[in-house]
Write an enzyme that holds these catalytic residues in place. Structure first.
Site, PDB file in Angstrom:
ATOM      1  N   GLN A  85      -2.323   5.653  -2.730  1.00 19.20           N
ATOM      2  CA  GLN A  85      -3.340   5.486  -1.698  1.00 19.20           C
ATOM      3  C   GLN A  85      -3.661   4.000  -1.634  1.00 19.20           C
ATOM      4  O   GLN A  85      -3.991   3.384  -2.651  1.00 19.20           O
ATOM      5  CB  GLN A  85      -4.597   6.295  -2.004  1.00 19.20           C
ATOM      6  CG  GLN A  85      -5.646   6.200  -0.902  1.00 19.20           C
ATOM      7  CD  GLN A  85      -6.905   7.014  -1.193  1.00 19.20           C
ATOM      8  OE1 GLN A  85      -7.088   7.566  -2.272  1.00 19.20           O
ATOM      9  NE2 GLN A  85      -7.772   7.081  -0.210  1.00 19.20           N
TER      10      GLN A  85
ATOM     11  N   HIS B 117      -7.278   9.966   4.614  1.00 29.98           N
ATOM     12  CA  HIS B 117      -6.359  10.075   5.738  1.00 29.98           C
ATOM     13  C   HIS B 117      -5.211  10.997   5.352  1.00 29.98           C
ATOM     14  O   HIS B 117      -4.698  10.948   4.245  1.00 29.98           O
ATOM     15  CB  HIS B 117      -5.827   8.709   6.183  1.00 29.98           C
ATOM     16  CG  HIS B 117      -5.174   7.895   5.108  1.00 29.98           C
ATOM     17  ND1 HIS B 117      -5.888   7.260   4.115  1.00 29.98           N
ATOM     18  CD2 HIS B 117      -3.874   7.603   4.888  1.00 29.98           C
ATOM     19  CE1 HIS B 117      -5.043   6.608   3.327  1.00 29.98           C
ATOM     20  NE2 HIS B 117      -3.816   6.811   3.779  1.00 29.98           N
TER      21      HIS B 117
END
Length: 114
Positions: A94, A100
Site C-alpha cells: 500500500q 482504495h
C-alpha cells in the site's frame, strides 16, 4: 479529508484523475500504472487509511464502495471476471494510505497473486 493525501486531493479537485465513475460517496479512476487491460481504483470520498478502518467508522460507505466496484466492473464490460484487491499496509505494497480497491480485469489472472 487529509491535507497531505493524494486521493483526497483528487476528491477535492486539486489533482486531475481519469474518472470513470462517481457517486455521492465514491470516486473511481484509471490507475496511472495499470497492471491489467482494465485497472481502476475505487475510493471513498471520506479519508480512512484502509478497508478495515472504513468498515469500522463508515460502514455505509464501505457498502457504497463495494457497490461502486460492481458498477465499474459492469461499466468496463468485465462481467463476473475481475479481481478486487485491497492492499493494507506497507508490507502489502500500500503506497497511498487512503483506502482504495484495485479493480483488475480484461485478461486471465494468475494464482498465487503475490
Amino acid at each position: 479529508m487529509s491535507d497531505d493525501c493524494l486521493f483526497c486531493a483528487m476528491v477535492g479537485g486539486q489533482v486531475q484523475a481519469d474518472v470513470v465513475h462517481e457517486t455521492d460517496t465514491t470516486l473511481a479512476f484509471r490507475d496511472i500504472n495499470p497492471q491489467a487491460p482494465t485497472h481502476v481504483l475505487v475510493i471513498p470520498k471520506v479519508h480512512q487509511p484502509n478497508f478495515a478502518a472504513l468498515a469500522q467508522h463508515e460502514p455505509g460507505v464501505a457498502v457504497d464502495l463495494v457497490n461502486a466496484v460492481a458498477a465499474v466492473a459492469a461499466q468496463e464490460g468485465l462481467g463476473e471476471n475481475y479481481r478486487l484487491v485491497f492492499n493494507t499496509g506497507p508490507d502489502a505494497h500500500q503506497t497511498v494510505f487512503h483506502v482504495h480497491g484495485h479493480v483488475l480485469g480484461g485478461r486471465p489472472m494468475g494464482w498465487p497473486p503475490g
